[in-house]
Each structure stands twice: as C-alpha cells, then as structure tokens.
Design an enzyme around this catalytic site. Structure first.
Site, short mmCIF file in Angstrom:
data_model
loop_
_atom_site.label_atom_id
_atom_site.label_comp_id
_atom_site.label_asym_id
_atom_site.label_seq_id
_atom_site.Cartn_x
_atom_site.Cartn_y
_atom_site.Cartn_z
N GLY A 183 0.84 -1.20 0.00
CA GLY A 183 0.00 0.00 0.00
C GLY A 183 0.87 1.24 0.00
O GLY A 183 1.95 1.27 0.61
N HIS A 190 -20.86 8.09 6.58
CA HIS A 190 -20.64 9.53 6.54
C HIS A 190 -21.95 10.23 6.20
O HIS A 190 -22.62 9.86 5.25
CB HIS A 190 -19.58 9.85 5.49
CG HIS A 190 -19.00 11.22 5.64
ND1 HIS A 190 -19.73 12.34 5.38
CD2 HIS A 190 -17.78 11.63 6.04
CE1 HIS A 190 -18.97 13.40 5.61
NE2 HIS A 190 -17.78 13.00 6.01
N ARG A 233 -20.18 12.08 13.15
CA ARG A 233 -20.74 11.49 11.93
C ARG A 233 -21.83 10.45 12.20
O ARG A 233 -22.84 10.42 11.52
CB ARG A 233 -19.61 10.84 11.14
CG ARG A 233 -18.67 11.90 10.63
CD ARG A 233 -17.47 11.32 9.95
NE ARG A 233 -16.71 12.42 9.36
CZ ARG A 233 -15.56 12.27 8.71
NH1 ARG A 233 -15.04 11.07 8.58
NH2 ARG A 233 -14.95 13.30 8.20
N GLU A 264 -5.73 2.84 7.89
CA GLU A 264 -7.09 2.29 7.97
C GLU A 264 -7.08 0.76 8.05
O GLU A 264 -8.05 0.16 8.48
CB GLU A 264 -7.91 2.77 6.76
CG GLU A 264 -9.41 2.57 6.93
CD GLU A 264 -10.24 3.06 5.74
OE1 GLU A 264 -9.66 3.79 4.89
OE2 GLU A 264 -11.43 2.72 5.66
N ARG A 295 -14.97 7.23 14.08
CA ARG A 295 -13.83 8.11 13.88
C ARG A 295 -14.29 9.56 13.74
O ARG A 295 -15.30 9.82 13.08
CB ARG A 295 -13.07 7.70 12.61
CG ARG A 295 -11.89 8.60 12.31
CD ARG A 295 -11.08 8.09 11.14
NE ARG A 295 -11.80 8.13 9.88
CZ ARG A 295 -12.05 9.25 9.19
NH1 ARG A 295 -11.68 10.43 9.63
NH2 ARG A 295 -12.71 9.18 8.04
#
Lengths: 647, 250
Positions: free
Chosen positions: A42, A268, A339, A434, A444
């Site tokens: 990654g 979200h 959120r 993540e 979060r």
C-alpha cells in the site's frame, strides 16, 4: 469461554508511555539496517510515509501498490483536513483535549495508550508536512489557518481547501520518490499482494501478481507492513475508490492474524444521494461543509412530498416550516455533531417520510444563511471546488439550491488487530492506517484518518519496526525457495486458474452488488439480531453461488481487470459474514454500531460498558465454522466513561 | 438515450489496434461516463467477450487515473473535469462518441484505453521534492510565515493530479505543464528554495531524456487541464531554469 489477548502497552503514566518506549526500545545500527528487508503493501498516507521513513533510515524497502503510481492511493481523495493539537487558535486545545475528544468520539471503544500517542505526535505531523512543502491554507499574516470539524469545540483542523488528502499524500509520495531515486525503496506499481508467507510463525514475505503480465513473484523480507486501507467496498456502493479492497488484510486474517472490531464502520452523513441502479460509487461532500451549511427537512410531510415530486422548490418553504433537526436535537453541537449521530438522525427523518428526493433518501444541506452572512465570495473561497464537484454530478447549483445529501459508507474503523507496536498477533506482521483497527474505537472523528495514517507511518512504525528487527540482525537474507513460499505460490495460482476456467454465467459485479445490498440493509446504519442472522445465511448462499457461477473473461497473462475484481469480491463476501458475526455478538449500541434492541427512549445509542468494554478480535476458523472470538479488555484509567452526549 | 460508441481496442503494445463500434441503450443522463462504460462492459461480459480495459479508481476527479480521449478531447467535452466527473447529460441521444487512449509515445499503450504513465513518476523522482527526512524535531510549522498569496500559488500548482491530459493534447507531447506545476509549487515556498536550482535542472533534463517534446506556447495543455493549472507555471519554470543555468557550474 473466550480467550483474552494482551496489547503490550508500556508501563508508566499515560503521558510518559511513548517517551519511555522510545528511550528504551531496541535499535538497529545503521550498518545492519541495509541487511534487513521490509515489505510495505500500500502506498497511501500510512504506506508511503512508512516506506519513505524506513528507507531514509537505511532499511531495504519494497513497496507495492495496485495503482499505476503510488500517488493514486485513495488517501488522495480525503477532502476536509487533518487534526493536530497545535492550539494555534488559542482556544484551549491541548494533547490531552485531542486525546479526550478522540476517545469520547470513538464512544469509549479505543485503547487509551494508542490514542494518547496519536494526539502526542499529531503536532509533529504538521511540522513535518510543512517542512516537506505541503501548502496548507494560511491567513493573511502568513500563519496557518484552522477550521472546525464534527464532535469537537476547538479549531484544530489544518486544511488545504477541499484537497487536504491530496496535498498530504503528494508530500508523502514526494518523500517516497526521493527514496526511490536513492535506491533505498524499490517500488512495485501495478502489483497486487496475493498472499502472505509465514515461516516459523513469522511473517517473512509475500506473493504478488504483476497486474500487467500476470506474473506471480515471491518476495521475502524480515518484516511485512500492511497499509492497504479499509474494507468499505464490501458495501459495493461507498465513497472508496473502485479498486480499494480488503484482500491483503483478509489474506493475513486467513493466515492467523486477528481481525479487530469488523462491525465498526463509519457511515458519513454528507454524501451525494444515489441516483439510479447503474450507480458505481458514491461521492462524499466534505464534513467541513457542516461548518457553514445547515441541515434540514420540511416539518410537514406534504411539503416533503411536493419537493420530491418537483412541484415546489425548497426555497418555497418558509423558516417556520423547516426542521433543522440536528440543531433541534443537539443544540450544543448543532450541525457539527459526530458522523454517526448525524447519519442516524438523517435516517430517522427519512424513515419517517421526510426525505426530499424521489427515493425518499435525501436531506438538505443549505448555505443560504452563510451566504447571507459572509457573502458568496467567502463561501466560494472556502468550498469552491466542492460546490463545483456537486454541480458537475447533480447539475444543481448549490449557491442557489440547497444540496441534497444522504449518508454513505465512508471509512472502516475495524481492521487487523494490532498491539501498541502496531504489530498483529503474527510476529513481524504490522498493520498501519485504515488497515488496522486501532485509535478510532466505534466512530472516527472527522480529520482524524489523515492524522492516524501519517502518525503510524512517519512516527510510530520507524520505532516499533526497528524494535522488532533488532532481534533479526543475525538472520541474513531469507530465501524464497522454501516449501512455504512454494506452497503459497501454488495456492495463489490455483485460485487464478479456478476463476479463469470456471465458465460461469454471472459477472463479478453481479455478486458484488448483491453482497453490498445485503450488508447495507442488514449491517449498515442500524442492525438487529434477526436481520444479522438472516444476512449470515444469505451470505452463505451468495458465497456458494459465486464460486459455482462466477464468470471471469480473458486470460491471466495480460491486464485482466475482471480477474482482479473476482479475487477481491471473493474476499469481501467472507469479510461481510465476519462483520455480521461481530455485530451480532456486540449486544449494545456504540458509535457507528447501532443495534435497534439497545437504544434509549429518545432513540440514542445505548452503550453497555459492563459487558462490552472490549475489542473483539476474531480468529479465522475453517471455511465452514464460525469465527472464534478473542477479547482485549479496554481499561480506562485516565478518562471517565460517560454516556456520550452532544445535546 | 442510445449511443453509438467507437472505441479503440488494442490487445497490448505489441498488437495492432483498431476502432470497434458498439451500441449502448437506455443510457440515463444522470449516469457518469464511466458508468456508461461499465454498462458496455457488462454487456460484453455477458456475451463472453473481453471488456474494454480503462484506468479508473477514485471516480471523483482526484486520483488522476482516468484517461480517455473523448470526441477528440482529453476527458471529453466539458472543461475543468476528469472523465469520471463527466456525465451523460453532456451528450445527445443518437450521438456517435469516439473513445481513444492518450496519444503520446512517452505513454505507451498497455491495453485498450490503458496507457503507461510511469514517466511522470520518473520526473518527480528526479527532484520533485524537498529533501527533508522524517523527524519529530522539525521546526514549528508556524516558525516561518509564508505570505498567503505565495501559499495560495503553491497550492494552485500543487493541485495537479498527474493524469497526463496536458501531454496527450500537446502536439509536441510536451510534459512542460506537469513538470512546471511541481517546480512552481515548491519554488513558491521558502522550504523549497535551497534546492531550487538543482531541482529545475534535473527535472527538465529528465523530462527531455524521457522523450517528452518541447513547448511551443500553443497553450492547449492549460485549456484541457482538468484542474486548471495555469500556463504561468511554465513561464515560472523557464525563469527558474534560466536562473539556474546562469548559476550552475555544471
């Protein structure tokens, strides 16, 4: 009976733990570092910053990404900002305050010591990024500007218009590019990790596929870092990039790594609503918009209906008939509630029939009052690119008509279980960003993902990986000719051949869409026992159908995007089932995990600290057996557990 | 709506490519261009044919992966957006749409619409960075105030997404806009000053060495740039280059 696992938190006072760790950790001398190999999977914020930093230190680093360039990792799409306890605004911020906000925001389901360390290094991140040339927004005096984000009462978010993730990622990409040019990092673009190789209980390398040629290659190393992102695409429709996948972490899980809190995912609140069946992904509208936008639906059902049919326009609804439901329910945080709270509130209004589009799944985000207060120019300077993006997608001009928004899956708090060193239960296998479960608990806070990714990569792994490698200086180069490497390679090739020869009748996307629908409906914004049990059964059927009937066109030895997708969806199906198991086990509501059976009288999440104050860490069992639960008990010594309230 | 697509198909850089015609039906104006391509690919898969390969990832205009030449323009007919942000309402029912890959010898075709843009990474690796190691002891971020206009210009240049539309549209396949954007971003900041001479010389040399053409001030790059990177950056790079050449003893 479940086993309890340990997180290796250093002794001592909370604020001294990291300092003590750093001063007592084992080191590797510079001349030994060049004999030690590290693989990073990654190249997003966590991966690129780790690879660059470890390369600078003198280790031999190999970094892998499936994109055509490390600069395209999905961290690039983060919009709003990055938190740091700099207190430049003199509004009472401190490391302790950021620590407290993050634990509270995560609904008391994260580990104190990790979160404190995160808050501590947050200030270093901003210094580091400015030194790299990251062009943060500035005030006229030339100093850095800040904005507010949800769930906090200070201004600690640093930003670069709506492209903060892009600018931070390019900073890390440039640091990585510098190491590539020096030869300390070797970059493998368009390569996908297919499996991890374990030798004598230690992670010792990976098997990768070159996505252009289909070539399978073996790579050995003394440590492996997975920074491969989250699993939001299990929902099919998400704000993740199309290629974002869980395969690297899932392969590690199947090799024995514990998976932490898989049911903790973040929905979200402000995304552009779904427009039709053909939809391939969802677009986020930054949380920063809630600084100046007010969220509302009509008070009267008939108004909502007429708006969705296009008979009247939102501006026809007078103030008295508008329900600014976040301001009404949560007066002290208003539109800036966290959120999870904002998402559920939107769902509650829409489920009650107040949605403002044809599907009934949209609410308004209105800038009318801010434009009146500050003028169009100020709003444009703050959010210009977001407004433009919105207009391009929907053909509505948000300066004139309020935006329509609806919650969508955005981030996954769960991930590979790691200890204080960010090491999984497999020695030498680390997980960052993540991809790990740490720091954010059950929810979060906005602008904390960028902070965590860079904290892990720049400031934590260089110490903890060295601490681990200090015991490996005598090992020498690890051969890729061992039985374990051969067996892993054979397994990888068998699976590819299976897909190509299967000759089924349904496309990979067909299964992915089906999977996404099941997870969204049963393991999304609200969950209950019955639905979760039914989802687990449905997923068994889908898995079976997938392996029997999936159709993959093309060959192995050229670019084959269908083949790539097939491998990823196979893993998503299994992960989806684990999410449901985890959600079923957690008989409480906390953060992003809302179990309908456990709520207060006014519909707020009802946590159960007595029984569920733990991290659930799941061990993979045989194909047909349920996963096994381990627990890491969370001990709060520095913070008092309270019912989270934003009222 | 229904459309006729003329799509460039090429199995690999070693094979010859050709335009193949496809028809797509029931396209919603609210679909994105790539969702229309998804629909085409689903129908090809159902027929057992190889779907059209194209690069795409974030689908929100920031990763820089998507790279189609649509009706003779990179990223299609609208300005200031990438292909993934283009929606079908920009097309008319019955229209014929030509879809081709980026055209530049420095971006060899991998398959169909997918090209190899790794040359851009090499230009950045030649010096598109500030040489600072990771350290928990960097000086405080507010120690050096930076005039807002400089910070804003640096930001504007830094919003380049590395998609390569500038190269694809340039008759010389020049990478000047891409390279200039990075040079301009870093030279607008005090932190970027120390290496400014060596940076511009080595990045420009690398660009030439990789085979990108020169700039003849046509300006199509800036017109087609989905992020609106301005031509001023090229002027700035040329000034930096001249300054560095005069100073340089190499």
């Amino acid at each position: 009976m479940v086993d309890v696992i340990k997180s290796n938190i250093p002794e001592g006072e909370l604020s001294k733990k990291w300092t003590n760790y750093k001063s007592s950790a084992n080191l590797v001398n510079p001349s030994n570092r060049r004999n030690l190999d590290i693989i990073v999977v990654g190249s997003g914020l966590a991966g690129a910053s780790a690879a660059a930093s470890l390369g600078e230190m003198g280790y031999n680093v190999k970094c892998f990404c499936f994109q055509d360039s490390p600069r395209r990792a999905h961290s690039i799409a983060a919009q709003g900002g990055i938190n740091a306890a700099k207190n430049y605004q003199n509004d009472g911020d401190s490391v302790g305050r950021l620590f407290y906000d993050t634990i509270k925001g995560g609904d008391y389901r994260s580990r104190e010591a990790n979160v404190y360390r995160l808050a501590e290094v947050s200030v270093n991140i901003i210094d580091q990024c400015v030194a790299q040339g990251v062009p943060f927004a500035r005030e006229y005096g030339g100093l850095l500007d800040n904005r507010s984000f949800g769930g906090v009462q200070v201004q600690r978010t640093f930003y670069a218009k709506g492209q903060t993730g892009q600018q931070l990622l390019l900073g890390a990409y440039q640091a990585l590019s510098r190491q590539i040019s020096k030869g300390s990092v070797k970059m493998y673009n368009r390569h996908e990790m297919m499996d991890i190789v374990i030798l004598d209980g230690k992670a010792r390398g990976i098997v990768a596929r070159n996505l252009l040629t289909g070539e399978i290659s073996r790579h050995s190393s003394h440590a492996v870092i997975l920074a491969s992102g989250g699993y939001g695409n299990v929902f099919y429709l998400s704000t993740n990039a199309m290629g974002s996948n869980c395969s690297a972490t899932w392969k590690a899980h199947k090799r024995g790594a514990l998976f932490g809190n898989p049911c903790f995912v973040q929905i979200h609140p402000t995304c552009i609503p779904v427009s039709g069946e053909y939809q391939s992904k969802l677009t986020l509208m930054s949380e920063s918009l809630r600084n100046d936008g007010r969220i509302w639906v009509p008070k009267k059902l008939e108004d909502a209906k007429r708006i969705s049919l296009g008979e009247i326009s939102p501006s026809d609804i007078i103030e008295e008939n508008r329900d600014y439901y976040l301001e009404r329910r949560y007066p002290s945080f208003g539109n800036l509630t966290p959120r999870d709270v904002a998402s559920r509130a939107a769902k509650e209004r829409c489920d009650a029939g107040f949605g403002v589009n044809l599907s009934g799944q949209a609410v308004f985000l209105d800038f009318k009052d801010s434009i009146k207060r500050y003028g169009k120019e100020v709003i444009e300077s703050r959010y210009g690119n977001l407004f433009q993006m919105y207009e391009k997608i929907t053909a509505d001009n948000p300066y004139k008509i309020p935006m329509k928004i609806y919650p969508a899956i955005h981030y996954t708090m769960g991930g590979l279980w790691v200890d204080y060193d960010l090491q999984t239960n497999i020695s030498g296998l680390f997980a960052a960003g993540e991809a790990n479960f740490s720091d954010h608990g059950a929810n979060r806070l906005g602008a904390s993902a960028l902070m965590q990714g860079l904290a892990d990569g720049y400031f934590v792994l260089p110490y903890t990986v060295s601490n681990y490698l200090a015991n490996d200086i005598q090992t020498g180069k690890i051969s890729v000719e061992s039985k374990e490497f051969s067996e892993t390679e054979i397994k990888v090739k068998d699976r590819i051949n299976y897909f190509l020869k299967n000759n089924g009748s349904k496309s990979v996307d067909y299964f992915h869409r089906k999977l996404g629908k099941i997870i969204w409906e049963n393991c999304g914004m609200s969950r209950n026992k019955e639905d979760l049990n039914s989802a687990i059964e449905q997923l068994k059927t889908i898995k079976d159908d997938f392996w029997r009937n999936v159709k993959v066109t093309g060959r192995n030895n050229h670019l084959n995007q269908e083949l790539e997708k097939a491998g990823r969806v196979a893993d998503f199906i299994e992960l989806g089932s684990l999410m449901c198991h985890d959600a079923l086990n957690r008989n409480e509501s906390c953060g992003g995990h809302f179990r309908e059976e456990y709520q207060t009288e006014d519909g707020e999440a009802l946590r159960n600290d007595e029984t569920f104050s733990y991290v659930s860490a799941w061990k993979y069992n045989d194909e047909n057996l349920s996963p096994k639960l381990f627990k890491e008990n969370l001990i709060f010594k520095n913070i008092e557990l309270k019912q989270r309230s934003y009222k | 709506m229904n459309l006729k697509l003329k799509v460039w198909r090429q199995e690999s850089s070693k094979h010859k490519g050709k335009i193949v015609e496809y028809k797509v039906h029931d396209i919603s104006p609210d679909m994105s261009f790539l969702e229309m391509m998804d629909q085409l690919n689903q129908s090809l898969i159902e027929k057992g044919q190889d779907p059209v390969a194209f690069d795409h990832d974030c689908r929100e205009g920031i990763c820089g992966s998507c790279s189609m030449y649509i009706n003779g323009q990179p990223h299609g007919p609208e300005n200031m957006i990438t292909t993934c942000q283009l929606h079908m309402r920009s097309f008319n029912d019955g229209e014929t749409v030509y879809i081709e890959p980026w055209r530049a010898s420095t971006f060899p075709i991998i398959k169909d619409l997918v090209v190899d843009r790794s040359a851009f990474d090499k230009i950045i690796q030649a010096g598109g960075y500030i040489s600072v190691n990771t350290s928990g002891n960097s000086q405080d971020a507010n120690a050096i105030p930076i005039p807002k206009e400089n910070a804003d210009s640096a930001f504007d240049a830094a919003t380049c997404i590395g998609c390569g539309a500038c190269v694809a549209t340039c008759k010389n396949s020049s990478a000047m806009l891409f390279t200039a954007a990075k040079i301009s971003h870093l030279s607008n900041l005090p932190q970027g000053q120390v290496e400014s001479s060596s940076r511009v010389i080595s990045m420009v040399n690398k660009m030439d060495e990789l085979g990108f053409g020169n700039c003849t001030n046509t300006g199509d790059c800036a017109v087609q740039c989905p992020k609106g990177i301005s031509l001023d950056n090229i002027a700035k790079m040329n000034r930096e280059y001249l300054k560095a050449s005069l100073k340089s003893e190499k």
